[in-house]
Design a protein around this motif. Structure first.
Motif, PDB file in Angstrom:
ATOM      1  N   PRO A   1       0.817  -1.224   0.000  1.00 22.05           N
ATOM      2  CA  PRO A   1       0.000   0.000   0.000  1.00 22.05           C
ATOM      3  C   PRO A   1       0.839   1.258   0.000  1.00 22.05           C
ATOM      4  O   PRO A   1       1.985   1.281   0.479  1.00 22.05           O
ATOM      5  N   GLU A   2       0.267   2.306  -0.556  1.00 25.72           N
ATOM      6  CA  GLU A   2       0.870   3.622  -0.477  1.00 25.72           C
ATOM      7  C   GLU A   2       0.438   4.288   0.826  1.00 25.72           C
ATOM      8  O   GLU A   2      -0.591   3.923   1.402  1.00 25.72           O
ATOM      9  N   PRO A   3       1.197   5.261   1.331  1.00 30.80           N
ATOM     10  CA  PRO A   3       0.828   5.923   2.596  1.00 30.80           C
ATOM     11  C   PRO A   3      -0.591   6.465   2.588  1.00 30.80           C
ATOM     12  O   PRO A   3      -1.295   6.395   3.598  1.00 30.80           O
ATOM     13  N   ASP A   4      -1.035   6.995   1.450  1.00 32.07           N
ATOM     14  CA  ASP A   4      -2.395   7.520   1.362  1.00 32.07           C
ATOM     15  C   ASP A   4      -3.428   6.413   1.535  1.00 32.07           C
ATOM     16  O   ASP A   4      -4.489   6.623   2.128  1.00 32.07           O
ATOM     17  N   ASP A   5      -3.121   5.225   1.020  1.00 30.62           N
ATOM     18  CA  ASP A   5      -4.032   4.097   1.168  1.00 30.62           C
ATOM     19  C   ASP A   5      -4.185   3.703   2.633  1.00 30.62           C
ATOM     20  O   ASP A   5      -5.290   3.426   3.114  1.00 30.62           O
ATOM     21  N   VAL A   6      -3.073   3.659   3.353  1.00 27.83           N
ATOM     22  CA  VAL A   6      -3.092   3.250   4.758  1.00 27.83           C
ATOM     23  C   VAL A   6      -3.847   4.268   5.601  1.00 27.83           C
ATOM     24  O   VAL A   6      -4.628   3.908   6.492  1.00 27.83           O
ATOM     25  N   ALA A   7      -3.643   5.548   5.315  1.00 29.52           N
ATOM     26  CA  ALA A   7      -4.355   6.582   6.057  1.00 29.52           C
ATOM     27  C   ALA A   7      -5.853   6.523   5.797  1.00 29.52           C
ATOM     28  O   ALA A   7      -6.665   6.861   6.665  1.00 29.52           O
ATOM     29  N   TYR A   8      -6.228   6.056   4.615  1.00 28.22           N
ATOM     30  CA  TYR A   8      -7.641   5.975   4.234  1.00 28.22           C
ATOM     31  C   TYR A   8      -8.336   4.786   4.887  1.00 28.22           C
ATOM     32  O   TYR A   8      -9.405   4.908   5.464  1.00 28.22           O
ATOM     33  N   ARG A   9      -7.743   3.609   4.800  1.00 30.71           N
ATOM     34  CA  ARG A   9      -8.396   2.417   5.343  1.00 30.71           C
ATOM     35  C   ARG A   9      -7.375   1.328   5.592  1.00 30.71           C
ATOM     36  O   ARG A   9      -6.575   0.993   4.717  1.00 30.71           O
ATOM     37  N   ALA A  10      -7.412   0.768   6.813  1.00 29.72           N
ATOM     38  CA  ALA A  10      -6.595  -0.392   7.177  1.00 29.72           C
ATOM     39  C   ALA A  10      -7.448  -1.220   8.122  1.00 29.72           C
ATOM     40  O   ALA A  10      -7.348  -1.101   9.339  1.00 29.72           O
ATOM     41  N   VAL A  11      -8.314  -2.059   7.563  1.00 29.28           N
ATOM     42  CA  VAL A  11      -9.421  -2.625   8.333  1.00 29.28           C
ATOM     43  C   VAL A  11      -8.956  -3.544   9.452  1.00 29.28           C
ATOM     44  O   VAL A  11      -9.565  -3.583  10.530  1.00 29.28           O
ATOM     45  N   TYR A  12      -7.866  -4.287   9.241  1.00 30.71           N
ATOM     46  CA  TYR A  12      -7.392  -5.146  10.331  1.00 30.71           C
ATOM     47  C   TYR A  12      -6.895  -4.306  11.500  1.00 30.71           C
ATOM     48  O   TYR A  12      -7.223  -4.572  12.663  1.00 30.71           O
ATOM     49  N   LEU A  13      -6.073  -3.299  11.216  1.00 29.25           N
ATOM     50  CA  LEU A  13      -5.552  -2.457  12.290  1.00 29.25           C
ATOM     51  C   LEU A  13      -6.686  -1.726  13.008  1.00 29.25           C
ATOM     52  O   LEU A  13      -6.633  -1.526  14.226  1.00 29.25           O
ATOM     53  N   GLU A  14      -7.710  -1.336  12.271  1.00 28.70           N
ATOM     54  CA  GLU A  14      -8.869  -0.696  12.898  1.00 28.70           C
ATOM     55  C   GLU A  14      -9.588  -1.674  13.817  1.00 28.70           C
ATOM     56  O   GLU A  14     -10.040  -1.305  14.911  1.00 28.70           O
ATOM     57  N   GLY A  15      -9.706  -2.925  13.377  1.00 29.89           N
ATOM     58  CA  GLY A  15     -10.318  -3.935  14.231  1.00 29.89           C
ATOM     59  C   GLY A  15      -9.496  -4.216  15.471  1.00 29.89           C
ATOM     60  O   GLY A  15     -10.044  -4.420  16.569  1.00 29.89           O
ATOM     61  N   LEU A  16      -8.159  -4.255  15.315  1.00 29.85           N
ATOM     62  CA  LEU A  16      -7.285  -4.462  16.467  1.00 29.85           C
ATOM     63  C   LEU A  16      -7.383  -3.278  17.428  1.00 29.85           C
ATOM     64  O   LEU A  16      -7.422  -3.457  18.654  1.00 29.85           O
ATOM     65  N   THR A  17      -7.432  -2.066  16.891  1.00 27.66           N
ATOM     66  CA  THR A  17      -7.617  -0.877  17.727  1.00 27.66           C
ATOM     67  C   THR A  17      -8.915  -0.964  18.510  1.00 27.66           C
ATOM     68  O   THR A  17      -8.976  -0.632  19.705  1.00 27.66           O
TER      69      THR A  17
END
Length: 641
Positions: A495-511
């Motif tokens: 992923p590009e940095p912009d992609d990660v800032a937009y959506r990272a569903v696993y990390l959001e679930g872990l958070t």
């Protein structure tokens, strides 16, 4: 059909080559068009994925309180997804593998994993549709037609790029009918039960697809017992999940009901330009015609298969037509009735096989072109754009048909509802116009794109349905649109940095699991999860969450040491100052606590934080999430900022 009935049910190796090539073509077409940036952007798919992450990380089902469209479990102290468990279980392998990928390739790199299940279910539904038409007497050509009609030559193909349950439901309903026709009665019951586990409404749908079990008088009793045993075994699992999550079965949608006028919903879901099944999938007409003809045939298995398919499709249609959200809110086409497509495709293919090849291929090609827009332009950014429109005023009676979170009274006496409910009734808001327009806007410059978004295709007939932020800021326009690129499955592994800032569903679930543990007072578990989150995605947010866990454990010295070891660029996150304010509050240092909170409030806006600035320190929210959480849509109400 009499001639077709004499064909072999079991195809020769040579006859399998064409269908296999068709499946390979479908797989390749979908793989080369999937944009994996958007998975997890819609509440439905996000909650199902987060449930899978919860199981993988903690062995439990709960999510943090205060998440959009979740149901609170007051007796536990957390919240749960209100959606069926089938897709969450299917996403469990991705949730287990995700941290391995994230550790090796960086934050947000596991996005493509969560589209493996939807992709496989689209392929499985297509394959089962092809096998079904052979059971109905079709030949190799009919099987190829069915494979295409159940996938990319229908609205269902685009759902390989989204985490909704429609592909899984369609595959399971097709499997129920296929196995009921002979291969395995127990497997038919198992598939029917899994369909209910995926969506509870299938309790009223799946049993009709078991009708072919009654075809043989000699084996009828044995078949029914085997199927019923498998079905009720899974039904007990479904019931267990319902009780654990909601305490009472079939109670996960409070405040929502079948309040839409049935006849209005029926015509809109069948022939309207915005949601009509026949508009998006013209072969449905052929499917019904052939199924009705089979009802008058002399072979009971096929008569019962036709009856089951028609009845199941009718129930799906009626349930969706009467439901308040009959339009399905997001996605492409009439989303809520798309699980019936793998049931209709075999009958359509059986009919098209009787045509000359050229008109049959022309119809399939035309249907593919009708459903090409969502393969080129992902539907989710369009749904995001719609959520940023003004809420239109409607009559009190119209507003009363939608749940509380989808309506507001503003000003008093004037009712407004969410824009998707109105757009679904406007012909100029059909996806056939909106998707090409949105695709063109995406490729314009940022400022030009913002101006174009202010004039959607329907603005001439509904000038009130324009963006809330008018004029629209260019930065918001680009956030909604995303930058154009050729997308394919697997691109998200880098992923590009912009992609990660937009959506990272696993990390959001872990958070979410870190916050849930903190809300439940499980400080040790929250620290373990926060440490894992920080290792995978070191950032200001993960630093703040780890500090909050250390605060709950009373480890002040360790917290100071940890924070001091972080680079200055990460320590700028205002959430860190919120945690420091809570540390000072705990130590009784009111003045220092207020200074820290004021510093955070200057760089971050949150209603609870603003209230805390003027409230007695003893009335401050107890934890980081309560202090910083943004208002969300809750089931049964709409929370305004």
């Amino acid at each position: 059909m009499a001639r077709a009935a004499k064909r072999k049910i079991v195809p020769s190796p040579g006859e399998r080559r064409g269908p296999r090539l068709a499946l390979g073509f479908v797989l390749l077409a979908v793989l080369l068009t999937i944009d994996d940036r958007h998975v997890g952007s819609v509440a439905d798919e996000r909650q199902m994925i987060w449930t899978a992450v919860a199981i993988a990380e903690t062995g439990e089902l709960g999510q943090a309180r205060g998440r959009d469209f979740t149901l609170a479990r007051d007796e536990v102290g957390d919240a749960v997804s209100r959606y069926g468990m089938g897709m969450s279980i299917a996403q469990l392998p991705a949730a287990i593998v995700a941290p391995v990928i994230e550790e090796r390739r960086g934050a947000g790199s596991s996005q493509p994993l969560f589209l493996v299940a939807p992709l496989l279910f689209v392929i499985a539904g297509a394959a089962l549709a092809g096998r079904l038409v052979r059971r109905l007497g079709g030949g190799p050509r009919a099987e190829i037609y069915a494979i295409l009609l159940a996938s990319i030559a229908s609205p269902l193909g685009s759902y390989a790029a989204m985490g909704f349950t429609e592909p899984l439901q369609g595959a399971l309903l097709a499997a129920t009918l296929y196995f009921a026709l002979g291969p395995s009665p127990a497997a038919s019951g198992l598939a029917a039960g899994l369909a209910v586990l995926t969506k509870s409404a299938n309790l009223a749908v799946a049993p009709f697809l078991l009708l072919p079990l009654l075809a043989s008088p000699k084996s009828r009793t044995k078949n029914v017992i085997a199927s019923a045993a498998a079905f009720f075994s899974v039904l007990m699992i479904w019931l267990g999940f319902e009780i654990v999550r909601f305490r009472v079965p079939l109670s996960s949608y409070p405040g929502e009901g079948f309040t839409h006028p049935l006849l209005d919903g029926l015509w809109r879901l069948l022939i309207s330009p915005t949601e009509g099944l026949i508009v998006f999938f013209p072969p449905a007409v052929v499917a019904v015609w052939i199924a009705v003809r089979m009802l008058r045939g002399d072979e009971w298995p096929r008569r019962l298969a036709a009856a089951g398919s028609l009845a199941a499709t009718a129930v799906v249609l009626v349930l969706a037509a009467a439901y308040w959200g009959w339009h399905g809110n997001e996605g492409w086409g009439p989303r809520l009735i798309l699980p019936a497509i793998p049931l209709l495709a075999p009958f359509a293919a059986a009919g098209l096989e009787r045509w000359r090849a050229s008109p049959a291929i022309a119809l399939i090609a035309a249907t593919f072109l009708l459903n090409l827009p969502p393969l080129v332009q992902h539907p989710t950014p369009i749904a995001t754009y719609v959520t940023n429109l003004e809420w239109p005023a409607v009559s009190p009676s119209r507003a009363a048909r939608v749940p509380g979170y989808a309506r507001i009274e503003e000003p008093p006496g004037t009712f407004r509802i969410s824009p998707d409910n109105v757009l679904a009734t406007i012909p100029r808001a059909t996806g056939f116009l909106v998707h090409p327009w949105f695709w063109r806007v995406t490729r314009a410059g940022d400022v030009a794109a913002a101006r174009m978004l202010e004039s959607p295709p329907w603005v001439s007939v509904r000038p009130d349905l324009v963006p809330r932020q008018f004029p629209m800021p260019a930065v918001l326009a680009r956030y909604i649109l995303r930058y154009p690129r050729w997308s394919f499955w697997g691109r998200g592994f880098r992923p590009e940095p912009d992609d990660v800032a937009y959506r990272a569903v696993y990390l959001e679930g872990l958070t979410d699991q870190v916050i849930r543990a903190q809300q439940l007072g499980r400080a040790g578990q929250s620290l373990d999860l926060a440490t894992k989150l920080f290792r995978l995605a070191p950032s200001g947010e993960s630093i703040a969450l780890r500090l909050e866990s250390l605060r709950l454990l009373g480890r002040v010295v360790e917290a100071k040491t940890f924070l001091g070891s972080q680079p200055a660029s990460r320590r700028l996150d205002p959430r860190i100052n919120v945690v420091l304010a809570l540390f000072e509050r705990d130590a009784g240092n009111e003045q220092a606590a207020r200074v820290m909170l004021q510093n955070a409030a200057e760089r971050m806006s949150a209603p609870a934080m603003q209230r805390a600035l003027v409230a007695p320190i003893g009335e401050w929210p107890g934890d980081l999430h309560s202090m910083t959480a943004a208002p969300v849509m809750q089931v049964g109400s709409r929370v305004e900022p």
